[in-house]
Design a protein around this motif. Structure first.
Motif, PDB file in Angstrom:
ATOM      1  N   MET A   1       0.883  -1.123   0.055  1.00 46.02           N
ATOM      2  CA  MET A   1      -0.094   0.062   0.054  1.00 46.02           C
ATOM      3  C   MET A   1       0.966   1.262  -0.133  1.00 46.02           C
ATOM      4  SD  MET A   1      -3.019   1.192   2.746  1.00 46.02           S
ATOM      5  CE  MET A   1      -2.010   1.127   4.135  1.00 46.02           C
ATOM      6  N   VAL A   2       0.396   2.276  -0.878  1.00 51.65           N
ATOM      7  CA  VAL A   2       1.144   3.419  -0.852  1.00 51.65           C
ATOM      8  C   VAL A   2       0.284   4.443  -0.251  1.00 51.65           C
ATOM      9  CG1 VAL A   2       1.930   5.381  -2.359  1.00 51.65           C
ATOM     10  CG2 VAL A   2       2.484   3.033  -2.979  1.00 51.65           C
ATOM     11  N   ILE A   3       0.662   5.228   0.887  1.00 52.12           N
ATOM     12  CA  ILE A   3       0.126   6.157   1.617  1.00 52.12           C
ATOM     13  C   ILE A   3       0.430   7.661   1.071  1.00 52.12           C
ATOM     14  CG2 ILE A   3      -0.800   7.145   3.638  1.00 52.12           C
ATOM     15  CD1 ILE A   3      -0.089   4.170   4.816  1.00 52.12           C
ATOM     16  N   LYS A   4      -0.764   8.394   0.581  1.00 56.53           N
ATOM     17  CA  LYS A   4      -0.507   9.939   0.381  1.00 56.53           C
ATOM     18  C   LYS A   4      -1.110  10.635   1.292  1.00 56.53           C
ATOM     19  CE  LYS A   4      -0.863  13.218  -3.392  1.00 56.53           C
ATOM     20  NZ  LYS A   4      -1.033  13.435  -4.646  1.00 56.53           N
ATOM     21  N   VAL A   5      -0.429  11.765   1.749  1.00 61.93           N
ATOM     22  CA  VAL A   5      -0.972  12.726   2.608  1.00 61.93           C
ATOM     23  C   VAL A   5      -1.459  14.016   2.095  1.00 61.93           C
ATOM     24  CG1 VAL A   5      -0.370  14.209   4.896  1.00 61.93           C
ATOM     25  CG2 VAL A   5       0.734  11.902   4.495  1.00 61.93           C
ATOM     26  N   TYR A   6      -2.588  14.289   2.502  1.00 69.24           N
ATOM     27  CA  TYR A   6      -3.402  15.446   1.675  1.00 69.24           C
ATOM     28  C   TYR A   6      -3.408  16.516   2.980  1.00 69.24           C
ATOM     29  CZ  TYR A   6      -4.483  12.818  -2.502  1.00 69.24           C
ATOM     30  OH  TYR A   6      -4.088  12.101  -3.622  1.00 69.24           O
ATOM     31  N   THR A   7      -2.542  17.390   2.941  1.00 64.30           N
ATOM     32  CA  THR A   7      -2.610  18.372   4.015  1.00 64.30           C
ATOM     33  C   THR A   7      -3.834  19.524   3.252  1.00 64.30           C
ATOM     34  OG1 THR A   7      -0.993  19.552   3.124  1.00 64.30           O
ATOM     35  CG2 THR A   7      -0.548  18.518   4.934  1.00 64.30           C
ATOM     36  N   GLU A   8      -4.315  20.350   4.037  1.00 72.49           N
ATOM     37  CA  GLU A   8      -5.419  21.546   3.580  1.00 72.49           C
ATOM     38  C   GLU A   8      -5.028  21.899   2.363  1.00 72.49           C
ATOM     39  OE1 GLU A   8      -8.094  24.848   5.441  1.00 72.49           O
ATOM     40  OE2 GLU A   8      -6.322  24.549   6.335  1.00 72.49           O
ATOM     41  N   GLU A   9      -3.790  22.356   2.144  1.00 69.57           N
ATOM     42  CA  GLU A   9      -3.449  23.024   0.735  1.00 69.57           C
ATOM     43  C   GLU A   9      -3.581  21.929  -0.497  1.00 69.57           C
ATOM     44  OE1 GLU A   9      -0.445  22.361   3.455  1.00 69.57           O
ATOM     45  OE2 GLU A   9      -1.982  24.152   3.518  1.00 69.57           O
ATOM     46  N   LEU A  10      -3.424  20.752  -0.187  1.00 70.33           N
ATOM     47  CA  LEU A  10      -3.296  19.791  -1.152  1.00 70.33           C
ATOM     48  C   LEU A  10      -4.827  19.167  -1.428  1.00 70.33           C
ATOM     49  CD1 LEU A  10      -0.125  17.787  -0.491  1.00 70.33           C
ATOM     50  CD2 LEU A  10      -0.558  19.580  -2.372  1.00 70.33           C
ATOM     51  N   GLN A  11      -5.925  19.418  -0.813  1.00 72.94           N
ATOM     52  CA  GLN A  11      -7.223  18.904  -1.011  1.00 72.94           C
ATOM     53  C   GLN A  11      -7.813  19.549  -2.126  1.00 72.94           C
ATOM     54  OE1 GLN A  11      -9.015  19.062   2.903  1.00 72.94           O
ATOM     55  NE2 GLN A  11      -7.150  18.282   4.000  1.00 72.94           N
ATOM     56  N   ASP A  12      -7.605  19.096  -3.280  1.00 71.43           N
ATOM     57  CA  ASP A  12      -7.775  19.822  -4.478  1.00 71.43           C
ATOM     58  C   ASP A  12      -8.863  18.779  -5.368  1.00 71.43           C
ATOM     59  OD1 ASP A  12      -6.140  17.948  -5.158  1.00 71.43           O
ATOM     60  OD2 ASP A  12      -4.474  19.130  -5.932  1.00 71.43           O
ATOM     61  N   ARG A  13      -8.709  19.050  -6.461  1.00 74.83           N
ATOM     62  CA  ARG A  13      -9.524  18.119  -7.446  1.00 74.83           C
ATOM     63  C   ARG A  13      -9.254  16.762  -7.270  1.00 74.83           C
ATOM     64  NH1 ARG A  13     -10.546  20.462 -13.399  1.00 74.83           N
ATOM     65  NH2 ARG A  13     -12.118  21.459 -12.101  1.00 74.83           N
ATOM     66  N   GLU A  14      -7.821  16.514  -7.324  1.00 73.69           N
ATOM     67  CA  GLU A  14      -7.348  15.209  -7.182  1.00 73.69           C
ATOM     68  C   GLU A  14      -8.044  14.563  -5.864  1.00 73.69           C
ATOM     69  OE1 GLU A  14      -3.164  12.938  -5.776  1.00 73.69           O
ATOM     70  OE2 GLU A  14      -3.137  14.318  -7.440  1.00 73.69           O
ATOM     71  N   PHE A  15      -7.779  15.177  -4.921  1.00 79.37           N
ATOM     72  CA  PHE A  15      -8.353  14.599  -3.487  1.00 79.37           C
ATOM     73  C   PHE A  15      -9.681  13.992  -3.611  1.00 79.37           C
ATOM     74  CE2 PHE A  15     -10.442  15.633   0.648  1.00 79.37           C
ATOM     75  CZ  PHE A  15      -9.984  14.794   1.399  1.00 79.37           C
ATOM     76  N   TYR A  16     -10.521  15.144  -4.182  1.00 79.48           N
ATOM     77  CA  TYR A  16     -11.933  14.960  -3.989  1.00 79.48           C
ATOM     78  C   TYR A  16     -12.451  14.060  -5.218  1.00 79.48           C
ATOM     79  CZ  TYR A  16     -12.924  18.225  -0.412  1.00 79.48           C
ATOM     80  OH  TYR A  16     -13.142  18.881   0.719  1.00 79.48           O
ATOM     81  N   GLY A  17     -11.470  13.783  -6.320  1.00 83.76           N
ATOM     82  CA  GLY A  17     -11.599  12.692  -7.241  1.00 83.76           C
ATOM     83  C   GLY A  17     -11.570  11.448  -6.603  1.00 83.76           C
ATOM     84  N   TRP A  18     -10.790  11.247  -5.619  1.00 83.50           N
ATOM     85  CA  TRP A  18     -10.403   9.955  -5.217  1.00 83.50           C
ATOM     86  C   TRP A  18     -11.521   9.544  -3.985  1.00 83.50           C
ATOM     87  CZ3 TRP A  18      -7.823   6.486  -7.615  1.00 83.50           C
ATOM     88  CH2 TRP A  18      -6.762   6.978  -8.383  1.00 83.50           C
ATOM     89  N   LEU A  19     -11.721  10.627  -3.269  1.00 80.77           N
ATOM     90  CA  LEU A  19     -12.417  10.355  -1.971  1.00 80.77           C
ATOM     91  C   LEU A  19     -14.201  10.964  -2.103  1.00 80.77           C
ATOM     92  CD1 LEU A  19     -10.172  11.197   1.237  1.00 80.77           C
ATOM     93  CD2 LEU A  19     -10.834   8.899  -0.099  1.00 80.77           C
ATOM     94  N   GLY A  20     -14.192  11.663  -3.264  1.00 77.07           N
ATOM     95  CA  GLY A  20     -15.575  12.233  -3.498  1.00 77.07           C
ATOM     96  C   GLY A  20     -16.761  10.970  -3.568  1.00 77.07           C
TER      97      GLY A  20
END
Length: 146
Positions: free
Chosen positions: A1-20
């Motif tokens: 497993m690869v873990i990526k950290v999304y801090t507030e400034e990285l919660q963008d289209r990519e973040f919501y694309g994965w977790l939306g």
């Protein structure tokens, strides 16, 4: 497993694309028994297997579930979820440990609080020197000072 950290400034289209899709899935909210949510200042840890989400969890800064604790320098662990197809394979522990080690490296002097009703997760917290400080319904409230 690869873990990526999304801090507030990285919660963008990519973040919501994965977790939306997880935010919109009522069955996940029913399983978690609480709504899945995001807040300003949140730090998300998302586990991936190639191009699939395995699971995720969150740290919220300056949030607490106990009213008698000050909110400054305070972390709250929340939104822990592993996709059913990946359960029972050690990913939960790996994601839990990653989040905990991230906090140990970046938040010395802070207080952490979490709530859980899962026996294995409670043991993981105890292994990292959390103590049970109370109950809220079927959930145990855990705390650790760094």
């Amino acid at each position: 497993m690869v873990i990526k950290v999304y801090t507030e400034e990285l919660q963008d289209r990519e973040f919501y694309g994965w977790l939306g899709p997880y935010f919109a899935d009522r069955s996940i909210m029913e399983e978690m028994t609480l709504p899945l949510y995001n807040e300003p200042g949140a730090i998300w840890f998302v586990g991936f297997n190639n191009e699939e989400v395995i699971g995720f969890c969150t740290i919220f800064k300056n949030k607490r579930s106990s009213k008698n604790l000050k909110a400054e320098k305070y972390l709250y662990f929340d939104n822990f979820y592993i996709v059913p197809a990946y359960r029972g394979k050690g990913h939960s522990r790996e994601l839990f440990d990653y989040r905990m080690n991230y906090v140990l490296e970046n938040f010395q002097g802070w207080i952490i609080e979490a709530m859980s009703r899962d026996a294995r997760q409670l043991q993981n917290y105890k292994n990292f020197n959390f103590t049970v400080t109370g109950k809220r319904g079927s959930y145990s409230i855990l705390k650790r000072e760094l």
